[in-house]
Design an enzyme around this catalytic site. Sequence first.
Site, mmCIF file in Angstrom:
data_model
loop_
_atom_site.group_PDB
_atom_site.id
_atom_site.type_symbol
_atom_site.label_atom_id
_atom_site.label_comp_id
_atom_site.label_asym_id
_atom_site.label_seq_id
_atom_site.Cartn_x
_atom_site.Cartn_y
_atom_site.Cartn_z
ATOM 1 N N ASP A 12 0.898 -1.010 -0.028
ATOM 2 C CA ASP A 12 -0.051 -0.131 -0.158
ATOM 3 C C ASP A 12 0.823 1.235 -0.171
ATOM 4 O OD1 ASP A 12 -1.636 2.200 0.765
ATOM 5 O OD2 ASP A 12 -2.775 1.070 2.544
ATOM 6 N N TYR A 231 0.369 0.272 15.132
ATOM 7 C CA TYR A 231 -0.368 0.149 14.178
ATOM 8 C C TYR A 231 -0.196 1.112 12.917
ATOM 9 C CZ TYR A 231 -4.531 -0.449 10.933
ATOM 10 O OH TYR A 231 -5.254 -0.765 10.110
ATOM 11 N N LYS A 234 -3.186 -2.335 7.935
ATOM 12 C CA LYS A 234 -3.313 -3.726 8.234
ATOM 13 C C LYS A 234 -2.204 -4.590 7.051
ATOM 14 C CE LYS A 234 -5.459 -6.194 11.041
ATOM 15 N NZ LYS A 234 -5.021 -6.186 12.424
HETATM 16 P P1 13P Z 1 -5.779 8.561 10.537
HETATM 17 O O1 13P Z 1 -5.570 8.672 12.005
HETATM 18 O O2 13P Z 1 -4.343 8.909 9.748
HETATM 19 O O3 13P Z 1 -7.044 9.478 9.933
HETATM 20 O O4 13P Z 1 -5.947 7.113 10.211
HETATM 21 C C1 13P Z 1 -7.090 6.456 10.480
HETATM 22 C C2 13P Z 1 -7.013 5.312 9.804
HETATM 23 O O5 13P Z 1 -7.526 5.114 8.652
HETATM 24 C C3 13P Z 1 -6.408 4.080 10.597
HETATM 25 O O6 13P Z 1 -5.223 3.910 9.535
HETATM 26 P P1 13P Z 2 -4.919 -0.483 4.838
HETATM 27 O O1 13P Z 2 -4.180 -1.418 5.811
HETATM 28 O O2 13P Z 2 -5.576 -1.071 3.924
HETATM 29 O O3 13P Z 2 -4.295 0.630 4.563
HETATM 30 O O4 13P Z 2 -6.449 -0.003 6.061
HETATM 31 C C1 13P Z 2 -5.979 0.732 6.982
HETATM 32 C C2 13P Z 2 -6.935 1.005 7.849
HETATM 33 O O5 13P Z 2 -6.828 1.196 9.175
HETATM 34 C C3 13P Z 2 -8.304 1.322 7.502
HETATM 35 O O6 13P Z 2 -9.331 1.668 8.273
HETATM 36 MG MG MG Z 3 -3.939 2.308 3.356
HETATM 37 MG MG MG Z 4 -4.633 -2.089 2.397
#
Ligand code: 13P
Ligand code: 13P
Ligand code: MG
Ligand code: MG
Length: 370
Positions: A12, A231, A234
């Site tokens: 990603d 984190y 994912k």
């Molecule tokens: P942000 O805290 O950067 O908005 O990300 C939240 C999220 O989507 C988890 O990756």
């Molecule tokens: P990705 O791992 O696909 O970037 O998603 C992150 C996330 O936390 C979406 O809520």
């Molecule tokens: Mg992503």
């Molecule tokens: Mg992803």
Amino acid sequence: MAKITLSIIKADIGSIGGHIKPSQRLLQVVENYIKEKRGNLIIDSYIGHTGDDIAILTTHKKGVLNEKIHKLCWNAFITGTDMAKKQGLYGAGQDLLKETFSGNVKGMGPAIAEMEIEERAAEPFLMFVADKTDPGAYNLPLYLAFTDPMYTPGFILSPQIRKGFKFRIMDVSYTQADKVIELNSPEEIYDIAALLRDNERFVVEGIWSRDSGEQAVSVSTTRLHNIAGKYVGKDDPVMLVRTQKDFPATGEILSPYTIGHYVAGFMRGSHSGPLMPVKINSSISFFDGPPVVSCLAFCLKDGKLTEPVDTFDHPYWDYVRNNVSRKAEEIRRQGFSGAAMLPMSELEYTGVMETLKELEKRFIIRKKQS
Ligand code: 13P
Ligand code: 13P
Ligand code: MG
Ligand code: MG
């Protein structure tokens, strides 16, 4: 005929509108990079996305974990990240967790699934790419397709398949080195099940035919929070599966995806959601999900790929997608409560730890009353 290696390397590196899908421009940059720099290194390639993850499939004769192949893909992702930054995409370079390339991309963020194979006269295989989930998402579908005649009637009908399969399973919570165990089906299926029930700790890394000794499956085992210590997104695992003859048929491999089993990775990587089989190049929507998996079928000849066939692009899977949507809605009704959110062992990489630390100070321990 020299052996052929199949390599999927996936990352990603940025997406439009949150964690939804990469821009066309970004995909183009990655594709052009591979086209321009491939030289004689690779025989063929395919590039696509599932949700916000870009997967590069290459075929070559260099073997697994080859420095040149990995560097080609790493540099394609680095070059893509520049474009993602230029376009202001969200999470530009998200999965590129290390600064300098050293040998191969293992432990650097991208997911890898590779296999070196003796190409059969006809070599059908599947490329799975999942988004908003972790490598354990493949545990149940692999267990069912490679041990259970309810899903793979080949165990009743084919003498080659009847001999069973060897599973190599990794304990992904052990971070100093790779910790793996090999178990044979059918004799040890209860041991295999005892491990694979824990999708966040024990993950299928590979499966081999006990008839031919050939490898059937290779799964990426990367857990990003183990690399980053927090984190960062994912893992979104990729997988290669060879099918037919000494392996289960393509339709047998696909059949467990009718379940839409609950996996980890919905919203902020912190919730359980049902795994939805989707068409290739699908995006992400409801509650940053649901967790999705796509699957392309190819045939290979002398390392050359046919055009891909989108296995989940069929009316049957529309029906499954509706059922899975219902399952998603059902678990979402209970919000953060109990089974809807992941256990602390997964959440400990998120910001909730700060809150718990603060609250700990405000707890009082009552004096025992006599
Ligand atoms: P942000 O805290 O950067 O908005 O990300 C939240 C999220 O989507 C988890 O990756
Ligand atoms: P990705 O791992 O696909 O970037 O998603 C992150 C996330 O936390 C979406 O809520
Ligand atoms: Mg992503
Ligand atoms: Mg992803």
